[in-house]
Every structure is written in C-alpha cells, then in structure tokens.
Design an enzyme around this catalytic site. Sequence first.
Site, short mmCIF file in Angstrom:
data_model
loop_
_atom_site.label_atom_id
_atom_site.label_comp_id
_atom_site.label_asym_id
_atom_site.label_seq_id
_atom_site.Cartn_x
_atom_site.Cartn_y
_atom_site.Cartn_z
N ALA A 64 0.86 -1.18 0.00
CA ALA A 64 0.00 0.00 0.00
C ALA A 64 0.90 1.24 0.00
O ALA A 64 2.06 1.17 0.41
CB ALA A 64 -0.89 -0.01 1.23
N GLY A 109 0.58 -5.35 0.50
CA GLY A 109 -0.54 -5.41 -0.44
C GLY A 109 -0.15 -6.04 -1.77
O GLY A 109 -1.01 -6.57 -2.48
N GLU A 112 -0.39 -9.63 -1.27
CA GLU A 112 -1.81 -9.95 -1.10
C GLU A 112 -2.56 -9.95 -2.43
O GLU A 112 -3.43 -10.79 -2.66
CB GLU A 112 -2.44 -8.95 -0.11
CG GLU A 112 -1.95 -9.18 1.32
CD GLU A 112 -2.31 -8.06 2.26
OE1 GLU A 112 -1.84 -6.91 2.03
OE2 GLU A 112 -3.06 -8.28 3.21
N GLU A 132 3.97 -5.58 7.26
CA GLU A 132 3.06 -4.66 7.96
C GLU A 132 3.37 -4.47 9.44
O GLU A 132 3.29 -3.34 9.95
CB GLU A 132 1.61 -5.14 7.82
CG GLU A 132 1.01 -4.95 6.44
CD GLU A 132 1.31 -6.10 5.49
OE1 GLU A 132 2.16 -6.96 5.81
OE2 GLU A 132 0.68 -6.15 4.42
N1 DAK Z 1 4.52 3.38 -0.62
C1 DAK Z 1 4.88 4.57 -1.14
N2 DAK Z 1 6.03 4.75 -1.80
C2 DAK Z 1 6.86 3.69 -1.94
C3 DAK Z 1 6.54 2.42 -1.43
C4 DAK Z 1 5.29 2.28 -0.74
N3 DAK Z 1 4.89 1.11 -0.25
N4 DAK Z 1 7.55 1.58 -1.71
C5 DAK Z 1 8.46 2.29 -2.37
N5 DAK Z 1 8.05 3.57 -2.52
C6 DAK Z 1 8.74 4.67 -3.18
C7 DAK Z 1 9.90 5.18 -2.33
O1 DAK Z 1 9.44 6.08 -1.35
C8 DAK Z 1 10.78 5.82 -3.37
O2 DAK Z 1 10.25 7.09 -3.69
P1 DAK Z 1 11.22 8.37 -3.92
O3 DAK Z 1 11.98 8.53 -2.65
O4 DAK Z 1 12.09 7.98 -5.10
O5 DAK Z 1 10.27 9.49 -4.21
C9 DAK Z 1 10.59 4.93 -4.59
O6 DAK Z 1 9.37 4.21 -4.36
C10 DAK Z 1 11.71 3.90 -4.74
O7 DAK Z 1 11.82 3.21 -3.53
P2 DAK Z 1 13.23 3.00 -2.76
O8 DAK Z 1 14.15 4.12 -3.05
O9 DAK Z 1 12.91 2.69 -1.34
O10 DAK Z 1 13.78 1.70 -3.51
P3 DAK Z 1 14.75 0.59 -2.92
O11 DAK Z 1 15.13 -0.26 -4.08
O12 DAK Z 1 15.84 1.20 -2.11
O13 DAK Z 1 13.84 -0.28 -1.93
C11 DAK Z 1 11.89 -1.50 -1.29
C12 DAK Z 1 12.78 -1.02 -2.45
C13 DAK Z 1 10.63 -2.15 -1.91
C14 DAK Z 1 12.63 -2.54 -0.46
C15 DAK Z 1 11.50 -0.28 -0.40
O14 DAK Z 1 11.01 0.74 -1.25
C16 DAK Z 1 10.46 -0.60 0.62
O15 DAK Z 1 10.76 -1.18 1.68
N6 DAK Z 1 9.24 -0.16 0.35
C17 DAK Z 1 8.14 -0.28 1.30
C18 DAK Z 1 7.66 -1.69 1.39
C19 DAK Z 1 6.51 -1.78 2.37
O16 DAK Z 1 6.73 -1.69 3.59
N7 DAK Z 1 5.34 -1.74 1.82
C20 DAK Z 1 4.10 -1.52 2.61
C21 DAK Z 1 3.66 -2.78 3.25
S1 DAK Z 1 2.26 -2.44 4.24
C22 DAK Z 1 -5.14 -1.16 4.17
C23 DAK Z 1 -5.01 -2.43 3.78
C24 DAK Z 1 -3.78 -2.95 3.46
C25 DAK Z 1 -2.67 -2.18 3.60
C26 DAK Z 1 -2.80 -0.90 3.99
C27 DAK Z 1 -4.05 -0.36 4.29
N8 DAK Z 1 -6.43 -0.62 4.51
C28 DAK Z 1 -7.54 -1.49 4.35
C29 DAK Z 1 -6.61 0.75 4.76
C30 DAK Z 1 -1.40 -2.74 3.23
C31 DAK Z 1 -0.30 -2.31 3.80
C32 DAK Z 1 0.97 -2.66 3.21
O17 DAK Z 1 1.09 -3.07 2.08
#
Ligand code: DAK
Length: 258
Positions: A64, A109, A112, A132
Amino acid sequence: MNNLLMDVEGEIAVVSINRPKALNALNTETVQEINECFKEIQNRKDIKVVILTGAGEKSFVAGADIAQMSNMTPKEAREMSLNAYEAFSRIENCPQVVIAAVNGFALGGGCEIAMSCDIRIVADTAKFGQPEVGLGIIPGFGGTQRLPRLVGKGRAKELIFTAETIDANEAYRIGLVNKVVPKEELMDTCKKMAQRILKNGSLAITLAKQAINLGVEMDLNSGIQLESNQFGLTFSSQDQKEGMNAFLEKRKAELKDF
Ligand code: DAK
C-alpha cells in the site's frame, strides 16, 4: 485510468499496475481503478485469461502507498478496506483465469494482490513479504486469511510475525508461487500458460474455479455436493457435447462456451 494499463491481445488481457516511480504502490485511486477494471473484465466474453503485472523493471507492487496511508483517518482506512475487499474479490472470483506475473517486489498489499490471483508465475528476482507489523499495522488486504490458506498456518505466521522478505525460490519452496523463471522469460511463460489454458473449455474452467474457490471454505461433503452440481452443469453445455464427440470422432475439439 491513470494508474492502470490494459492491453488486450486476442483472448488475453494484460493489466499492468502503473506507478513505477512509487514501485507500483497501491494508493486509493489505484485500488479503485483495479476494482473498475475487473468489473469491466468480468463482463467481457472476449477476454478469457488475464495476466496481472507491475510496470517497470523493479517491482510488481511494493505494498500500500505508505505516504498516503500515513495520514489516513480510521474512516478513510475503513473505506479503503471495503474498496480493496471488493477489488480483490473481483480478481479472485471473476470467470476468467487470472495469472499474476510477479516481476519484482511483492510486499504487503503486493503479496496480497498476487495471492488473490489464481496462479503466480514469478521472476527469479521477485521478493515476497508481509512487512506490515514493522509499520505497526497488520495485513489489511486479506493477507492473514489468504496466506495461511496457501502455505499453512505455521509458515504464514512466520512471514507475518518476522516481517522478513523471502526470495522467489523460497516462495516456491513453501508453495506461495507456482513457477519461478528467469526474469526475461516471465511474460512469455505467462502467455504460454495462458495459451495452454485457452485450448480448454472456458465454461468448464470457470465452473472448476468456482468449485475450488467455494469448496475450500466448505466441509468435504458440502464441497463434493457443489462439485456434483457444477459437474452436472457442464452437461448442459455445447462444449461437453463437442469435446466428447470430437474425442469419439478422433478429431480436435472446438470448444466455444463461456
Ligand atoms: N509506498 C509509497 N512509496 C513507496 C513504497 C510504498 N509502499 N515503496 C516504495 N516507494 C517509493 C519510495 O518512497 C521511493 O520514492 P522516492 O523517494 O524515489 O520518491 C521509490 O518508491 C523507490 O523506492 P526505494 O528508493 O525505497 O527503492 P529501494 O530499491 O531502495 O527499496 C523497497 C525497495 C521495496 C525494499 C523499499 O522501497 C520498501 O521497503 N518499500 C516499502 C515496502 C513496504 O513496507 N510496503 C508496505 C507494506 S504495508 C489497508 C489495507 C492494506 C494495507 C494498507 C491499508 N487498509 C484497508 C486501509 C497494506 C499495507 C501494506 O502493504
């Protein structure tokens, strides 16, 4: 659609989540567009297999959109949850076969949405995880439910509680994905599988998909009853007659029902 691309080639639709600068993270708009897109697809008789992938080189879906999610009110979170529930259910239950072509990160997500597809074919560079709890939340797009159904409770708990990322081979080993292929062969492999599926009776595949999806939530006897009903239904189709006659007449069947 701003965040989604759809390209229809014959009976195959390739749907790409297209926010490569944010690694295809799912914001509310994208979830809404996925919902709309699959609402259209489920009514299109010309599309029989869907391949869902992420745009760009690096990511399928990195979860997400954390930037957007960080400021959500409980009401907005609930609305997104309901919208996502609808979108992911449409993917899971549409009459077409949906293949996830996982081309990179499938986190949160992203993992998922891949799990709501029927089949997961993944690049050897793909990475999976449910990070998460590290953000102080739990999986909210069905992860606590679909992951244990796919890989068992113990492995699902390990992935969710540790928030660790696993690579494509480990995902294959635990049964999270169907096939791992070199990255450059990913789309070809998905299309070849789609072509293989297209040779078979589409109505029969839809009925089998329903029997599997509903049946795994039932006790065995109820599931067998459901299967008997679906099996009976196939005998009202042209495909059943054509398929069996073609076999008896030693010719290739032309299956057309959907
Ligand atoms: N959200 C927003 N931006 C993201 C992102 C994300 N999940 N993942 C990456 N980006 C953005 C980064 O901020 C960066 O943007 P800039 O700084 O260039 O503007 C760009 O994508 C490139 O990312 P990185 O520079 O971080 O790239 P790396 O290769 O160094 O790292 C990475 C890649 C995938 C390991 C890292 O980006 C990372 O850890 N990303 C986050 C992964 C994560 O934690 N995802 C969220 C999981 S929680 C809901 C239901 C479900 C959910 C939420 C709400 N409701 C019902 C309301 C689900 C939640 C989730 O999915």
